[in-house]
Design a protein around this motif. Structure first.
Motif, PDB file in Angstrom:
ATOM      1  N   VAL A 297      -8.236  -4.124 -48.087  1.00 24.00           N
ATOM      2  CA  VAL A 297      -7.474  -5.360 -48.218  1.00 24.00           C
ATOM      3  C   VAL A 297      -6.054  -5.003 -48.637  1.00 24.00           C
ATOM      4  O   VAL A 297      -5.788  -3.895 -49.119  1.00 24.00           O
ATOM      5  N   ASP A 298      -5.145  -5.958 -48.474  1.00 26.34           N
ATOM      6  CA  ASP A 298      -3.748  -5.743 -48.847  1.00 26.34           C
ATOM      7  C   ASP A 298      -3.330  -6.779 -49.888  1.00 26.34           C
ATOM      8  O   ASP A 298      -3.404  -7.990 -49.624  1.00 26.34           O
ATOM      9  N   LEU A 299      -2.900  -6.297 -51.057  1.00 26.17           N
ATOM     10  CA  LEU A 299      -2.247  -7.181 -52.013  1.00 26.17           C
ATOM     11  C   LEU A 299      -0.778  -7.204 -51.606  1.00 26.17           C
ATOM     12  O   LEU A 299      -0.011  -6.308 -51.956  1.00 26.17           O
ATOM     13  N   VAL A 300      -0.402  -8.214 -50.856  1.00 26.70           N
ATOM     14  CA  VAL A 300       0.957  -8.280 -50.316  1.00 26.70           C
ATOM     15  C   VAL A 300       1.959  -8.346 -51.460  1.00 26.70           C
ATOM     16  O   VAL A 300       2.980  -7.655 -51.451  1.00 26.70           O
ATOM     17  N   TYR A 301       1.670  -9.178 -52.445  1.00 28.93           N
ATOM     18  CA  TYR A 301       2.483  -9.248 -53.662  1.00 28.93           C
ATOM     19  C   TYR A 301       1.696 -10.013 -54.723  1.00 28.93           C
ATOM     20  O   TYR A 301       0.722 -10.693 -54.417  1.00 28.93           O
ATOM     21  N   GLY A 302       2.130  -9.869 -55.974  1.00 25.69           N
ATOM     22  CA  GLY A 302       1.506 -10.625 -57.044  1.00 25.69           C
ATOM     23  C   GLY A 302       0.537  -9.820 -57.877  1.00 25.69           C
ATOM     24  O   GLY A 302       0.670  -8.603 -58.027  1.00 25.69           O
TER      25      GLY A 302
END
Length: 390
Positions: A218-223
């Motif tokens: 998965v990708d934590l795009v931001y935050g």
């Protein structure tokens, strides 16, 4: 009223500075029936006591605690971050927090008298469950607390989005995005059983279903996100990976937190349980529980340090825990949850440090009132969603 000496010992105790003899003296003081009310008040004032509560977990003291705790109607279940902490004590102590308090080193010598000077034009409510789900075809669905939503492969009750476990492996991997705005939070259970808590102003990209042979990624795009990862043994030996730009966390069935906000220069990974390997531009380090790694995205500097993990992840359980954080750092966190902006008229206030716990269900007004009561600020103004500290 507690003596100045006892007050001083309590302050040292809450900041991990008390000696063994001082802890013994504090224990004896707490076990005195005449101090029941005072001790109960101190419990309310600072949740940080929970980590060391076992030192008072003997006979008469424990009976007194149980009696006081039984009076509280609200009990919030909290999974303990450290295995050495009593699960029951941690849960009940969370339940007895009804008021927000801030502390600084001179708390017990502070003059908190006087009438607050406050100007308000509106009341600022705390954040709530809300998110935007972006489907594979680009359609966006707004998820709000109390509203149900369902598609063939997932459903939501307004607080959590749950994906079905696919019996048939899809030929093509499809992706969804879950975006949590400022003033929001949301939970998600992925198709492999992994659970993710998303903090305010965060976005996660993930497969609708994990296709065989392609691993779990998965990708934590931001935050900021807290992960409770389904073990590889339940997923054909497939490890779980979380990406953020060139930063990668390789997981083996564990619980950890990643913070990578747009305005942060570093990516922080905090390990709660299990094992993770943190990779960034050919730099790789393994983390142990209670350790936090930080990667500076500009200098590519890598560091690992021991941390109090509760302070790092309490946000997912409804609290913000601060240990010697500056008012500027605290306000930066609160801005995301309350969806506000803060202006410091007096710049010297930015560096004043505190420790304490905030209940996320409280109004911003109540927090400001507390700060004002302890003469940390002289006054404040609320104009729309802008707070001016003076």
């Amino acid at each position: 009223m507690a003596t100045k000496k006892i007050e001083h010992i309590i302050t040292k105790y809450l900041t991990n500075q008390a000696t063994t003899l001082e802890v013994e003296e504090l224990t004896k003081w707490i076990e005195d029936d005449n101090n029941k009310v005072l001790f109960h008040d101190y419990l309310r004032l600072n949740y940080a006591m929970d980590y060391r509560m076992r030192k008072f977990n003997t006979g008469k003291t424990q009976a007194m605690l149980n009696k006081e705790m039984a009076k509280e109607k609200q009990v919030i279940k909290l999974k303990s971050i450290r295995k050495k902490i009593s699960y029951a004590v941690a849960a009940v102590l969370i339940g007895i927090i009804t008021t927000t308090y801030f502390f600084r080193d001179s708390l017990f010598n502070s003059d908190v008298s006087g009438t607050p000077v406050i100007t308000k034009t509106s009341s600022i409510e705390p954040g709530t469950y809300k998110a935007i789900l972006t489907l594979e075809d680009g359609i966006q669905v707004t998820l709000n607390k109390g509203e149900s939503f369902q598609i063939p492969n997932a459903s939501s009750n307004g607080e959590k989005l749950i994906y079905n476990t696919e019996e048939k492996t899809p030929k093509k991997r499809a992706y969804h995005y879950l975006t949590v705005p400022r003033g929001g939070q949301f939970n998600i259970k992925l198709s492999d059983g992994t659970q993710v808590w998303l903090n305010s102003e965060s976005q996660l990209k993930y497969p609708v279903a994990f296709t065989g042979g392609q691993g779990r990624q998965v990708d934590l795009v931001y935050g900021e996100a807290y992960f409770d990862v389904s073990p590889s043994s339940d997923n054909g030996g497939s490890r779980f990976k979380v990406l953020h730009n060139a930063h990668e966390v390789d997981v083996i069935g564990t619980e950890f937190n990643i913070k990578a906000y747009k305005d942060d220069t570093s990516v922080y990974t905090t390990l709660v349980e299990g094992k993770v390997a943190v990779n960034y531009k050919n730099k790789k380090q393994n983390l142990k529980p209670n350790q936090q790694s930080s990667f500076n995205l500009k200098t590519i500097d890598f560091q690992i340090k021991e941390v109090d993990v509760y302070n790092e992840v309490s946000w997912k359980d409804g609290f913000f825990s601060f240990e010697r954080k500056s008012l500027k750092e605290i306000m930066a966190i609160l801005c995301k949850w309350y969806d506000v902006e803060v202006i410091f008229n007096d710049k010297s206030l930015e560096d004043v440090k505190f420790f304490g716990v905030l209940d996320k269900t409280q109004k911003m007004d109540d927090i400001l009132e507390t700060i004002k009561k302890f003469k940390i600020i002289k006054s404040y103004e609320i104009k729309d969603r802008i707070i001016i500290l003076k």
